[in-house]
Motif scaffolding. Structure first.
Motif, mmCIF file in Angstrom:
data_model
loop_
_atom_site.group_PDB
_atom_site.id
_atom_site.type_symbol
_atom_site.label_atom_id
_atom_site.label_comp_id
_atom_site.label_asym_id
_atom_site.label_seq_id
_atom_site.Cartn_x
_atom_site.Cartn_y
_atom_site.Cartn_z
ATOM 1 N N LEU A 336 0.743 -1.250 -0.057
ATOM 2 C CA LEU A 336 0.074 -0.092 0.073
ATOM 3 C C LEU A 336 0.892 1.362 0.049
ATOM 4 C CD1 LEU A 336 -2.515 -0.984 2.639
ATOM 5 C CD2 LEU A 336 -2.976 -0.914 -0.052
ATOM 6 N N ILE A 337 1.806 1.322 0.884
ATOM 7 C CA ILE A 337 2.905 2.535 0.717
ATOM 8 C C ILE A 337 3.538 2.596 -0.681
ATOM 9 C CG2 ILE A 337 5.012 3.217 1.905
ATOM 10 C CD1 ILE A 337 3.850 1.960 4.509
ATOM 11 N N ASP A 338 4.272 1.483 -1.033
ATOM 12 C CA ASP A 338 5.325 1.536 -2.022
ATOM 13 C C ASP A 338 4.504 1.795 -3.546
ATOM 14 O OD1 ASP A 338 6.952 1.139 -0.409
ATOM 15 O OD2 ASP A 338 7.808 -0.963 -1.134
ATOM 16 N N SER A 339 3.154 1.342 -3.420
ATOM 17 C CA SER A 339 2.123 1.391 -4.863
ATOM 18 C C SER A 339 1.901 2.929 -5.167
ATOM 19 C CB SER A 339 1.285 0.448 -4.713
ATOM 20 O OG SER A 339 0.503 0.401 -3.717
ATOM 21 N N GLY A 340 2.130 3.673 -3.967
ATOM 22 C CA GLY A 340 1.201 5.005 -3.927
ATOM 23 C C GLY A 340 -0.181 4.964 -3.455
ATOM 24 N N VAL A 341 -0.536 4.016 -2.792
ATOM 25 C CA VAL A 341 -2.204 3.843 -2.518
ATOM 26 C C VAL A 341 -2.351 4.741 -1.429
ATOM 27 C CG1 VAL A 341 -4.061 2.472 -1.564
ATOM 28 C CG2 VAL A 341 -2.887 1.721 -3.742
ATOM 29 N N GLY A 342 -1.445 4.603 -0.569
ATOM 30 C CA GLY A 342 -1.332 5.391 0.837
ATOM 31 C C GLY A 342 -1.385 6.775 0.559
ATOM 32 N N THR A 343 -0.267 7.125 -0.233
ATOM 33 C CA THR A 343 -0.472 8.787 -0.580
ATOM 34 C C THR A 343 -1.749 9.094 -1.394
ATOM 35 O OG1 THR A 343 1.975 8.408 -1.031
ATOM 36 C CG2 THR A 343 1.141 10.247 -1.782
ATOM 37 N N ALA A 344 -2.120 8.302 -2.255
ATOM 38 C CA ALA A 344 -3.470 8.746 -2.734
ATOM 39 C C ALA A 344 -4.500 9.141 -1.855
ATOM 40 C CB ALA A 344 -3.713 7.837 -3.979
ATOM 41 N N LEU A 345 -4.886 7.938 -0.825
ATOM 42 C CA LEU A 345 -5.611 7.931 0.226
ATOM 43 C C LEU A 345 -5.490 9.162 1.100
ATOM 44 C CD1 LEU A 345 -8.403 6.805 0.870
ATOM 45 C CD2 LEU A 345 -7.136 5.509 2.472
ATOM 46 N N GLY A 346 -4.216 9.382 1.397
ATOM 47 C CA GLY A 346 -3.802 10.563 2.220
ATOM 48 C C GLY A 346 -4.222 12.065 1.782
ATOM 49 N N ASP A 347 -3.893 11.977 0.344
ATOM 50 C CA ASP A 347 -4.176 13.251 -0.666
ATOM 51 C C ASP A 347 -5.733 13.516 -0.402
ATOM 52 O OD1 ASP A 347 -1.474 13.605 -0.911
ATOM 53 O OD2 ASP A 347 -1.750 12.826 -2.829
ATOM 54 N N LEU A 348 -6.342 12.441 -0.480
ATOM 55 C CA LEU A 348 -7.984 12.557 -0.446
ATOM 56 C C LEU A 348 -8.456 13.082 0.828
ATOM 57 C CD1 LEU A 348 -10.836 11.865 -1.877
ATOM 58 C CD2 LEU A 348 -10.637 9.756 -1.451
ATOM 59 N N LEU A 349 -7.877 12.106 1.689
ATOM 60 C CA LEU A 349 -8.553 12.672 3.127
ATOM 61 C C LEU A 349 -7.941 13.738 3.736
ATOM 62 C CD1 LEU A 349 -8.067 8.918 4.630
ATOM 63 C CD2 LEU A 349 -10.172 10.097 3.954
ATOM 64 N N ALA A 350 -6.753 14.054 3.252
ATOM 65 C CA ALA A 350 -6.166 15.671 3.680
ATOM 66 C C ALA A 350 -6.973 16.622 3.703
ATOM 67 C CB ALA A 350 -4.755 15.806 3.005
ATOM 68 N N GLY A 351 -7.802 16.758 2.275
ATOM 69 C CA GLY A 351 -8.715 17.721 1.812
ATOM 70 C C GLY A 351 -9.967 17.582 2.524
ATOM 71 N N SER A 352 -10.035 16.491 3.456
ATOM 72 C CA SER A 352 -11.448 16.396 4.278
ATOM 73 C C SER A 352 -11.396 17.460 5.261
ATOM 74 C CB SER A 352 -11.641 15.009 4.837
ATOM 75 O OG SER A 352 -10.530 14.641 5.664
ATOM 76 N N GLY A 353 -10.336 18.002 5.693
ATOM 77 C CA GLY A 353 -10.320 18.835 7.081
ATOM 78 C C GLY A 353 -10.330 18.189 8.422
ATOM 79 N N LEU A 354 -10.401 16.860 8.292
ATOM 80 C CA LEU A 354 -10.429 15.943 9.672
ATOM 81 C C LEU A 354 -8.905 15.978 10.188
ATOM 82 C CD1 LEU A 354 -12.684 13.029 8.680
ATOM 83 C CD2 LEU A 354 -13.406 14.817 10.013
ATOM 84 N N PRO A 355 -9.127 16.056 11.397
ATOM 85 C CA PRO A 355 -7.629 15.917 12.199
ATOM 86 C C PRO A 355 -7.087 14.435 11.919
ATOM 87 C CG PRO A 355 -9.352 16.660 13.657
ATOM 88 C CD PRO A 355 -10.117 16.591 12.635
ATOM 89 N N VAL A 356 -5.787 14.358 11.910
ATOM 90 C CA VAL A 356 -5.192 12.878 11.498
ATOM 91 C C VAL A 356 -5.173 11.959 12.698
ATOM 92 C CG1 VAL A 356 -3.043 13.572 12.906
ATOM 93 C CG2 VAL A 356 -2.811 12.002 10.855
ATOM 94 N N VAL A 357 -5.767 12.337 14.040
ATOM 95 C CA VAL A 357 -6.141 11.217 14.956
ATOM 96 C C VAL A 357 -7.624 10.566 14.540
ATOM 97 C CG1 VAL A 357 -6.565 10.709 17.281
ATOM 98 C CG2 VAL A 357 -4.860 12.273 16.693
ATOM 99 N N ILE A 358 -8.393 11.456 13.844
ATOM 100 C CA ILE A 358 -9.820 10.963 13.573
ATOM 101 C C ILE A 358 -9.669 10.096 12.327
ATOM 102 C CG2 ILE A 358 -11.934 11.544 12.753
ATOM 103 C CD1 ILE A 358 -11.905 13.990 14.519
ATOM 104 N N LEU A 359 -8.765 10.738 11.363
ATOM 105 C CA LEU A 359 -8.515 9.825 10.143
ATOM 106 C C LEU A 359 -8.158 8.426 10.238
ATOM 107 C CD1 LEU A 359 -7.023 12.448 7.716
ATOM 108 C CD2 LEU A 359 -9.246 11.651 7.904
#
Length: 461
Positions: A336-359
């Protein structure tokens, strides 16, 4: 690949994992490795790099967890077979009395689960709940849920339980703060989900105590284990004292905490600082606890070295399976990390405005609901959250709070794809509907309470 395609690949991979484990009954280790390969290919990874990612994921995970699980398994086994855990349970029940027996069972599960795996703790301690029900004529649901809540709360948030300590190591969280925050999360969680919820749900759901003859016929191996425990305990010179048993369980926690808080008062480059870091590392702390248990529970009480070796060998056999499944979960996380899935999901969720603990809580809960295993949910959420938190340069305490949030999410809404669901169903003699009413709600209370505490803790960091 686009971010949406990568996220769809992650979702599809988790669904495929669920299908392979639940429907085709493929072993979790094989299923995790196979799904990791498929996810790597579909996400556009180079085929030649997939193998190295698998090696990296397995090695990176097992480099830590194999040592902790192996040492923890031997420590837990020697505590079990010498009667030390039984002494803790008996003393707590005696001190609390029949009226408050459900509180005693919660505390018993909480303390005794520290050196054990979840299913082992349930198998060993469920008989204590049965004995209390027979003696007090109280509700089996009330006592059973109280015990299970203590075990589950410990396993979700406290180190050195395998799940929390593994995620803490992957996120580089501070182990000392993990102990502090783990206690802040697990104590209210076990109280709400155990004695309080157990007493309430016992008025709604009633089951009779399982027939002992049927229970024993279905659990010959557990009965043999109990007989071995009695035999070995009798070989020693008297039963271990409560203070000795409790002290041995507390020893690794004390050493880890000493490192965290002691090193903050000492110059970073000093010799004492280095020694505290060495002594307080989980490897050293659990090893010292093992050696102390071997001596005080074994050799000092007249148990031969050969018998102690046999106990350790018997502990390592089931631990091997847990180590491999955990390592395979680490492979999936690494893909998930090396394929870029984690980064893609991170970019999506980062725009949600939710704190990282809730994410972290939401990600862990989503994976948990889909595929069932709390350990895999923790590892998968760890892989998905790492790309989000890496640029933030969080300190060890903040990472510990995120680890608690992941632990909380990993236990919510346990249902038919979770082995713990069927463990509670089998031992308490519940129907599927009754298991959802009792076990599932209990787990959800624990997870949500832990998530809320993680959010509150992070607000002060």
């Amino acid at each position: 690949m686009s971010n949406s395609s990568l996220i769809l690949t992650a979702v599809g991979s988790i669904l495929l994992l669920l299908f392979l484990v639940m429907k085709t009954r493929l072993h979790a280790v094989v299923a995790l490795i196979l799904v990791s390969m498929i996810a790597g290919i579909l996400s556009g990874m180079s085929p030649e790099n997939i193998a190295s990612t698998i090696q990296k994921g397995m090695g990176g995970t097992l480099g830590f967890v194999a040592v902790v699980v192996a040492l923890g398994a031997m420590f837990g086994k020697i505590m079990e077979v010498t009667g030390a855990l039984d002494r803790i349970a008996h003393t707590l029940l005696t001190q609390f009395g029949k009226k408050n027996a459900h509180w005693a069972l919660t505390l018993t599960g909480f303390i005794c689960a520290l050196p054990l795996f979840f299913d082992v703790a349930v198998v060993l301690l469920i008989g204590v709940a049965f004995a209390v029900v027979r003696r007090s004529h109280d509700s089996l649901i009330k006592m059973g849920i109280a015990l299970l809540a203590g075990i589950a709360s410990c396993q979700a948030f406290l180190i050195p339980a395998p799940g929390p300590i593994l995620v803490a190591s992957q996120l580089h969280a501070d182990f000392g703060y993990m102990i502090l925050f783990g206690l802040l999360a697990s104590i209210p969680a076990m109280i709400l989900a155990g004695p309080l919820f157990g007493r309430f749900i016992a008025t709604k759901v009633h089951v009779d105590l399982p027939n002992e003859s049927d229970f024993n016929n279905q659990n010959i191996e557990n009965e043999t284990q109990a007989n071995n425990t009695i035999t070995i305990a009798r070989e020693g010179e008297g039963s271990p004292s409560f203070l000795l048993a409790l002290g041995l369980i507390s020893l690794p926690l004390f050493l880890i905490a000493l490192n965290t808080f002691g090193t903050r008062l000492i110059a970073p480059n000093s010799s004492l600082h280095s020694w505290l870091a060495f002594i307080g590392h989980p490897f050293t702390a659990i090893l010292v606890a093992c050696l102390m248990a071997f001596y005080f529970l074994g050799i000092k009480r007249g148990i031969s070295g050969d018998r102690i070796m046999d106990i350790c060998n018997s502990a390592l056999q089931p631990a091997g399976i847990i180590i491999l499944v955990t390592g395979a979960g680490g492979i999936f996380k690494q893909v998930l990390i090396d394929s870029g899935v984690g980064t893609a999901l991170g970019d999506l969720l980062a725009g949600s405005g939710l704190p990282v603990v809730i994410l972290a809580f939401v990600l862990s809960a989503a994976v948990r609901i889909i595929q069932g295993s709390a350990t895999v949910a923790m590892l998968t959420a760890c892989g998905l959250i790492l790309p989000i938190i890496t640029p933030l340069n969080l300190n060890g305490a903040q990472l510990a709070a995120i680890t608690i949030a992941i632990g909380g999410g990993s236990v919510v809404l346990s249902h038919v794809n979770d082995s713990g669901f069927w463990l509670a169903n089998r031992y308490l003699g519940l129907t599927e509907k009754q298991t959802l009413q009792t076990w599932t709600i209990m787990e959800t209370i624990i997870g949500v309470t832990g998530g809320i505490m993680a959010i509150l803790i992070s607000a002060f960091l």
